[in-house]
Design an enzyme around this catalytic site. Structure first.
Site, short mmCIF file in Angstrom:
data_model
loop_
_atom_site.label_atom_id
_atom_site.label_comp_id
_atom_site.label_asym_id
_atom_site.label_seq_id
_atom_site.Cartn_x
_atom_site.Cartn_y
_atom_site.Cartn_z
N CYS A 2 41.50 57.64 34.23
CA CYS A 2 41.11 56.31 33.79
C CYS A 2 41.09 55.40 35.00
O CYS A 2 41.59 55.75 36.06
CB CYS A 2 42.11 55.74 32.79
N GLY A 28 36.21 56.80 33.94
CA GLY A 28 36.35 56.88 32.49
C GLY A 28 35.13 56.27 31.83
O GLY A 28 34.80 55.12 32.10
N ASN A 101 46.74 54.74 33.60
CA ASN A 101 46.01 55.92 34.08
C ASN A 101 47.03 57.02 34.30
O ASN A 101 47.99 56.83 35.05
CB ASN A 101 45.29 55.57 35.39
N GLY A 102 46.83 58.14 33.64
CA GLY A 102 47.74 59.26 33.81
C GLY A 102 48.06 59.91 32.48
O GLY A 102 47.33 59.72 31.50
N TYR A 257 37.12 65.29 43.51
CA TYR A 257 36.11 64.90 42.52
C TYR A 257 36.22 63.47 42.02
O TYR A 257 35.22 62.75 41.95
CB TYR A 257 36.18 65.87 41.33
N THR A 303 28.78 64.39 43.28
CA THR A 303 30.01 64.37 44.08
C THR A 303 30.00 65.30 45.28
O THR A 303 30.59 65.00 46.30
CB THR A 303 31.22 64.63 43.16
N ASP A 365 29.03 72.86 45.29
CA ASP A 365 29.63 71.89 44.36
C ASP A 365 31.04 71.58 44.82
O ASP A 365 31.64 72.34 45.59
CB ASP A 365 29.63 72.42 42.92
N ASP A 366 31.57 70.46 44.32
CA ASP A 366 32.93 70.09 44.74
C ASP A 366 33.97 70.97 44.07
O ASP A 366 35.02 71.25 44.61
CB ASP A 366 33.21 68.62 44.42
O1 LIG Z 1 32.64 73.56 36.20
P1 LIG Z 1 32.39 72.34 35.40
O2 LIG Z 1 33.24 72.32 34.17
O3 LIG Z 1 30.94 72.10 35.13
O4 LIG Z 1 32.94 71.09 36.22
C1 LIG Z 1 32.66 70.83 37.56
C2 LIG Z 1 31.44 69.94 37.71
O5 LIG Z 1 31.63 68.70 37.00
C3 LIG Z 1 31.60 67.62 37.91
O6 LIG Z 1 30.32 66.98 37.93
P2 LIG Z 1 29.94 65.70 37.06
O7 LIG Z 1 28.62 65.89 36.46
O8 LIG Z 1 31.03 65.40 36.11
O9 LIG Z 1 29.94 64.46 38.08
P3 LIG Z 1 29.18 64.14 39.44
O10 LIG Z 1 27.79 63.68 39.08
O11 LIG Z 1 30.02 63.07 40.04
O12 LIG Z 1 29.15 65.34 40.31
C4 LIG Z 1 31.88 68.23 39.25
O13 LIG Z 1 31.32 67.45 40.32
C5 LIG Z 1 31.23 69.57 39.16
O14 LIG Z 1 29.84 69.46 39.41
N1 LIG Z 2 42.82 59.86 31.95
C1 LIG Z 2 43.79 59.00 31.74
O1 LIG Z 2 44.35 58.42 32.66
C2 LIG Z 2 44.19 58.84 30.30
C3 LIG Z 2 45.23 57.82 29.99
C4 LIG Z 2 45.90 58.10 28.63
N2 LIG Z 2 46.67 59.32 28.71
C5 LIG Z 2 44.85 58.18 27.54
O2 LIG Z 2 44.56 59.24 27.05
O3 LIG Z 2 44.29 57.16 27.19
MG LIG Z 3 29.21 67.40 39.86
#
Ligand SMILES: O=P(O)(O)OC[C@H]1O[C@H](OP(=O)(O)OP(=O)(O)O)[C@H](O)[C@@H]1O
Ligand SMILES: NC(=O)CC[C@H](N)C(=O)O
Ligand SMILES: [Mg+2]
Length: 505
Positions: A2, A28, A101-102, A257, A303, A365-366
């Site tokens: 978050c 988020g 957040n957490g 990420y 990312t 990918d990241d």
């Molecule tokens: O293996 P998976 O479960 O697919 O998760 C990993 C992927 O999800 C994220 O991308 P995302 O589309 O969320 O965001 P980005 O556009 O910032 O890369 C991350 O950058 C990877 O590409």
């Molecule tokens: N990703 C988060 O930081 C989530 C905060 C909190 N645990 C919620 O679910 O709202």
């Molecule tokens: Mg991605």
């Protein structure tokens, strides 16, 4: 993950909180909220949806006052209903609003304690409501009509004593000021910024420094693990270390990420750490296959771009944008529900065939978590005419559930769980799969701030920094997050169950 923000200013804060939330939106996408304070009253607007959808001009006008807090939510406990949008509110003592957040890892126990000992009612499944009530109870126990700052810090010390897990928090106490604190490991980020105004100093607390940049605040420092900072409504800043034992271990996945590349977290530039991830990965590729036949390096936007760029530079291979991302679709990984995530990948990314035809491509990918993105992307690269499709991940295999604020609680969802790299490669359909080594990842991130001796790396290593995570806990977590609760309740229900402070409009 978050995003949290809190501002104490001498001018109305509604617009600035809104803008801060828009630059924290990547943390988020499910719900957003703002609470402001003026003349003895809180003003609240929160709902499901993106920041731009939740706040209409009429809501903004009602968010009055010169101090406030905001939140963007990606749920890790409870569900996605608007009742669990944040900030949360309790009326007693004083009137407190809180954004978190957490994820608390002893939420069940705390909920029981709150009911049996503290006689407090929790109305949702959100651990953040629990956290707020623990804090409120600890303030109430002091039994004071007028608070002073040391009371607030004493209550935070009790929160540290009772709560386990990860929490970066902004909270606001009516008529008094804005509070920010971080758990004793500093797992989740929080930074504090300062700005001068003709009426005196103004402060911001935010998850990422990018919020400071866009609003013209100067970064003072990160809030230390276990530390609390309090800004009185007239702009006086106080701070105190409230944890008995603090040990800095920030989450490494922020750098992989979550965070924006233009943020600096705990003294580490996210951008530079990602460049180094690319550098390290290139070194590994050259070590394993000095005579590789890679024609082109292609990032999976967004990312991975930074790491892929430096990886290509180091390999001396062309970097090309082979996939175009639809900028109107959000991040797929933090969407609720696997079906939605699966569908979104194809809608979000489209290949430019000429970059693939007849070439040996290295896709970067990241991270590979559920494999939702990588499996589809590899097939798309083949369909676009690639001769060979290699795939590199700037982080190691994600093998263990994450319990500190990222929603990957079930091992069965993780593509790398119980599979070796060869099996993953086969499952994804790649001709070669290269993962970053954990030591290299840590080294890449740590180089910017060697004072940090440890990182929270549990999803890669299985070592949980808080030391309280048992197999039974993980089993329970995976069962409750896999249930039907995870997905949205029917739309009608979602709007009728908000027993919180009533939206101001
Ligand atoms: O293996 P998976 O479960 O697919 O998760 C990993 C992927 O999800 C994220 O991308 P995302 O589309 O969320 O965001 P980005 O556009 O910032 O890369 C991350 O950058 C990877 O590409
Ligand atoms: N990703 C988060 O930081 C989530 C905060 C909190 N645990 C919620 O679910 O709202
Ligand atoms: Mg991605």
């Amino acid at each position: 993950m978050c995003g949290i923000v809190g501002i104490v200013s001498h001018q109305p804060v509604n617009q600035e909180l809104y803008e801060a939330l828009t630059v924290l939106q990547h943390r988020g996408q499910d719900a957003a909220g703002i609470v402001t304070y003026e003349g003895g009253r809180f003003y609240l607007r929160k709902d499901k949806g993106l920041v731009r959808d939740v706040f209409q001009p009429e809501h903004m006008q009602h968010l009055r006052g010169t101090m406030g807090i905001g939140h963007v939510r990606y749920p890790t406990a409870g569900c996605t209903s608007s009742a669990e949008a944040q900030p949360f509110y309790v009326n007693s003592p004083y009137g407190i609003a809180l954004g978190h957040n957490g994820n608390l890892t002893n939420a069940e126990l705390l909920k029981q304690e709150l009911f049996l000992q503290d006689q407090r009612h929790i109305n949702t499944d959100s651990d953040s409501e629990i956290l707020l009530n623990v804090f409120a109870h600890e303030l109430q126990r002091l039994g004071k009509l007028r608070l002073d700052v040391s009371d607030v810090f004493d209550a935070v010390a009790e929160v540290h004593r009772r709560c386990r897990g990860a929490y970066a928090v902004t909270a606001m106490i009516t008529g008094f000021g804005v509070l920010g604190f971080r758990d004793p490991y500093g797992i989740r980020p929080a930074v504090i910024g300062h700005r001068d105004s003709p009426q005196g100093p103004e402060y911001i607390i935010a998850s990422e420094s990018v919020a400071l940049d866009v609003l013209g605040f100067k970064r003072l420092r990160d809030i230390s693990p276990g530390e609390a900072v309090f800004i009185e409504k007239n702009g006086r800043l106080h701070s105190r270390q409230c944890a008995e034992h603090a040990l800095h271990a920030p989450c490494i996945f922020e750098f992989v990420y979550f965070a924006r590349p233009d943020s600096v977290i705990d003294g580490i530039s996210v951008y530079q750490s990602r460049l180094r991830m690319g550098e390290k990965l290139a070194e590994k590729i050259l070590r394993l296959r000095p005579d590789h036949d890679i024609d082109v390096v292609i990032p999976i936007p967004d990312t991975s771009r930074t790491a892929a760029l430096e990886l290509a530079n180091r390999l001396g291979v062309k970097y090309r944008e082979g996939f175009i991302k639809n900028r109107y679709i959000g991040r797929t990984f933090i969407m609720p529900g696997q079906q939605l995530r699966q569908k979104s990948v194809r809608r979000k990314l489209n290949p430019i065939d000429v970059e693939f035809q007849g070439k040996n491509v290295l896709l970067v990918d990241d991270s590979i978590v559920r494999g939702t993105t990588s499996k589809q992307i590899i097939q798309m690269a083949r369909d676009a005419g690639a001769r060979k499709v290699y795939f590199a991940s700037a982080s190691p295999p994600v093998r263990y559930p994450y319990v500190y604020g990222i929603d990957m609680p079930a091992t069965s969802e993780l593509i790398a769980h119980g599979r070796n790299e060869e099996e993953i490669q086969r499952f994804l359909g790649a001709d070669w799969l290269i993962y970053q080594d954990l030591d290299d990842l840590v080294e890449a991130v740590r180089r910017c701030n060697p004072a940090i001796e440890r990182f929270e790396t549990s999803c890669f290593s299985g070592e949980y920094v808080t030391g309280d995570i048992t197999p039974e806990y993980l089993e329970r977590l995976s069962l409750c997050r896999r249930g039907p609760k995870k997905d949205d309740p029917p739309a009608e229900a979602a709007n009728t169950d908000n027993l919180d402070l009533h939206n101001s409009l």
